[in-house]
Design an enzyme around this catalytic site. Structure first.
Site, PDB file in Angstrom:
ATOM      1  N   ALA A  35       0.776  -1.291  -0.081  1.00  0.00           N
ATOM      2  CA  ALA A  35       0.034   0.122   0.033  1.00  0.00           C
ATOM      3  C   ALA A  35       0.825   1.259  -0.137  1.00  0.00           C
ATOM      4  O   ALA A  35       0.365   2.389   0.122  1.00  0.00           O
ATOM      5  CB  ALA A  35      -0.930  -0.020   1.278  1.00  0.00           C
ATOM      6  N   GLY A  74       1.022   3.157  -5.959  1.00  0.00           N
ATOM      7  CA  GLY A  74       0.297   2.488  -6.941  1.00  0.00           C
ATOM      8  C   GLY A  74      -1.181   2.121  -6.452  1.00  0.00           C
ATOM      9  O   GLY A  74      -1.910   2.916  -5.865  1.00  0.00           O
ATOM     10  N   ILE A  75      -1.770   0.951  -6.773  1.00  0.00           N
ATOM     11  CA  ILE A  75      -2.950   0.389  -6.780  1.00  0.00           C
ATOM     12  C   ILE A  75      -3.213   0.569  -5.373  1.00  0.00           C
ATOM     13  O   ILE A  75      -4.381   0.807  -4.810  1.00  0.00           O
ATOM     14  CB  ILE A  75      -3.185  -0.937  -7.578  1.00  0.00           C
ATOM     15  CG1 ILE A  75      -2.985  -0.742  -8.971  1.00  0.00           C
ATOM     16  CG2 ILE A  75      -4.533  -1.373  -7.084  1.00  0.00           C
ATOM     17  CD1 ILE A  75      -2.904  -2.047  -9.717  1.00  0.00           C
ATOM     18  N   GLY A  76      -2.176  -0.223  -4.516  1.00  0.00           N
ATOM     19  CA  GLY A  76      -2.616  -0.390  -2.918  1.00  0.00           C
ATOM     20  C   GLY A  76      -2.716   1.196  -2.282  1.00  0.00           C
ATOM     21  O   GLY A  76      -3.635   1.031  -1.596  1.00  0.00           O
ATOM     22  N   LYS A 112       6.960  -3.034   2.175  1.00  0.00           N
ATOM     23  CA  LYS A 112       8.341  -3.055   2.540  1.00  0.00           C
ATOM     24  C   LYS A 112       9.287  -1.824   2.291  1.00  0.00           C
ATOM     25  O   LYS A 112      10.287  -1.588   2.962  1.00  0.00           O
ATOM     26  CB  LYS A 112       9.227  -4.198   1.255  1.00  0.00           C
ATOM     27  CG  LYS A 112       8.850  -5.594   1.367  1.00  0.00           C
ATOM     28  CD  LYS A 112       9.814  -6.507   0.758  1.00  0.00           C
ATOM     29  CE  LYS A 112       9.803  -5.991  -0.692  1.00  0.00           C
ATOM     30  NZ  LYS A 112      10.662  -6.879  -1.400  1.00  0.00           N
ATOM     31  N   ASP A 131       7.212  -7.865   4.920  1.00  0.00           N
ATOM     32  CA  ASP A 131       7.551  -8.770   3.537  1.00  0.00           C
ATOM     33  C   ASP A 131       6.739  -9.922   3.613  1.00  0.00           C
ATOM     34  O   ASP A 131       6.787 -10.596   4.697  1.00  0.00           O
ATOM     35  CB  ASP A 131       9.025  -8.992   3.703  1.00  0.00           C
ATOM     36  CG  ASP A 131       9.599  -9.971   2.747  1.00  0.00           C
ATOM     37  OD1 ASP A 131       8.552 -10.484   1.720  1.00  0.00           O
ATOM     38  OD2 ASP A 131      10.804 -10.117   2.300  1.00  0.00           O
ATOM     39  N   TYR A 149       4.908 -16.523 -14.211  1.00  0.00           N
ATOM     40  CA  TYR A 149       4.097 -15.400 -13.737  1.00  0.00           C
ATOM     41  C   TYR A 149       2.752 -15.836 -13.775  1.00  0.00           C
ATOM     42  O   TYR A 149       1.866 -15.566 -12.699  1.00  0.00           O
ATOM     43  CB  TYR A 149       4.150 -14.192 -14.420  1.00  0.00           C
ATOM     44  CG  TYR A 149       3.238 -13.102 -14.134  1.00  0.00           C
ATOM     45  CD1 TYR A 149       3.436 -12.552 -12.893  1.00  0.00           C
ATOM     46  CD2 TYR A 149       2.201 -12.506 -15.078  1.00  0.00           C
ATOM     47  CE1 TYR A 149       2.455 -11.386 -12.672  1.00  0.00           C
ATOM     48  CE2 TYR A 149       1.382 -11.637 -14.711  1.00  0.00           C
ATOM     49  CZ  TYR A 149       1.581 -11.017 -13.566  1.00  0.00           C
ATOM     50  OH  TYR A 149       0.779  -9.799 -12.998  1.00  0.00           O
ATOM     51  N   LYS A 202       0.087 -15.839 -10.180  1.00  0.00           N
ATOM     52  CA  LYS A 202      -1.046 -14.995 -10.461  1.00  0.00           C
ATOM     53  C   LYS A 202      -2.227 -15.792 -10.071  1.00  0.00           C
ATOM     54  O   LYS A 202      -3.146 -15.586  -9.399  1.00  0.00           O
ATOM     55  CB  LYS A 202      -1.317 -14.163 -11.624  1.00  0.00           C
ATOM     56  CG  LYS A 202      -0.204 -12.910 -11.335  1.00  0.00           C
ATOM     57  CD  LYS A 202      -0.276 -12.079 -10.324  1.00  0.00           C
ATOM     58  CE  LYS A 202      -1.342 -11.027 -10.113  1.00  0.00           C
ATOM     59  NZ  LYS A 202      -1.425 -10.215  -9.201  1.00  0.00           N
TER      60      LYS A 202
END
Length: 287
Positions: free
Chosen positions: A13, A16-18, A37, A69, A163, A167
């Site tokens: 958070a 960006g998006i967070g 982090k 983390d 990846y 996801k």
């Protein structure tokens, strides 16, 4: 439709998006645990847990910045303990932290492979697992992961199998936990953007500068997440949502304000079928 007084534990958070999801909840007067982090400024990427906390409090929320983390169980346990001590519990868990490498099998070294699977799939499992005992005591508990809809067509795996598997691991855990905890009223859902989002990850990727004009801002995911998290948990669980579909259902009809360049045809994000119908007036095409 308010998250006032709710406590959100949001991974990744600090930017960006967070951070966008955190700020949207903060405008309601929510408590935000900034679990990320970045404690010291990054040479290229903006934002730390402390600068995010300042923005959250300026927006009307209360913030607790904690260094986390998601690969480290002790780190997550300690952060959740601090959150409960500070705010009295946890109402919502947002699994936003993620690692990406769009590389093929022969180009993916095991250090990068391990990072993606430990942050994406394992991190989502761990953070959800440790939040659940507190979510059980919440009035309308939600777990939301930034993960794609499950679609096992080979086209989504061929170019970047490691990846995709990482996801989809997040998605599988949301599906599984939704079924496991449905009778307890804890909601587990996935949210994914129809288009790429203009974040630093896109900007610094190969060809990213050209793609930015065909992206949307992170605000669309923030608004969609807010709408989902305000829904009754018992009635809204086990779903994989696309951002603009959520907002269309909430009555939004003009999406132009979310586009980085409204005149451009929007690109379609990974894991989204380009032939799937979009809300009226939304123009999308191949990336």
């Amino acid at each position: 439709m308010s998250l006032k007084g709710k406590t959100l534990f949001i991974t990744g958070a600090s930017r960006g998006i967070g951070l966008a999801i955190a700020l949207r909840a903060a405008r309601d007067g929510a408590n935000i645990v900034v679990a990320a982090k970045t404690e010291q400024p990054h040479p290229k990427l903006p934002g730390t847990i402390h600068s995010a906390a300042e923005q959250i409090e300026a927006a009307g929320g209360r913030a607790l910045p904690v260094v986390v983390d998601v690969r480290d169980e002790a780190s997550v346990r300690a952060a959740i303990g601090q959150a409960v001590n500070r705010f009295g519990g946890i109402d919502i868990c947002v699994n936003n932290a993620s690692a990406i490498s769009l590389s093929g099998t022969l180009e993916t070294d095991m250090k990068r492979y391990d990072l993606m699977h430990q942050v994406n799939a394992r991190g989502t499992f761990l953070v959800s697992q440790l939040c659940i005992p507190h979510l059980r005591a919440a009035a309308n508990p939600h777990v939301l992961a930034l993960c794609p809809p499950l679609d096992l067509r080979p086209q989504w795996f061929a170019a970047h199998p490691a990846y995709t598997a990482a996801k989809y691991g997040m998605s599988l855990y949301m599906m599984a936990m939704a079924a496991e905890f449905r009778h307890e009223g804890v909601a587990f859902n996935g949210l994914w953007p129809r288009t790429p989002i203009a974040t630093s990850a896109v900007k610094f990727a190969p060809g990213g500068s050209a793609l930015m004009n065909r992206c949307r801002t992170s605000q669309i995911l923030a608004d969609a997440a807010h709408a989902i998290l305000c829904r009754p948990a018992r009635a809204a669980t086990g779903q994989f949502y696309l951002d603009d579909e959520v907002l269309w259902a909430e009555g939004v009809t003009d999406f132009s304000g979310y586009s980085c360049s409204p005149a451009e045809v929007l690109a379609v994000d990974l894991f989204v079928d380009p032939t799937a119908p979009a809300p009226p007036g939304v123009r999308v095409g191949c990336p």
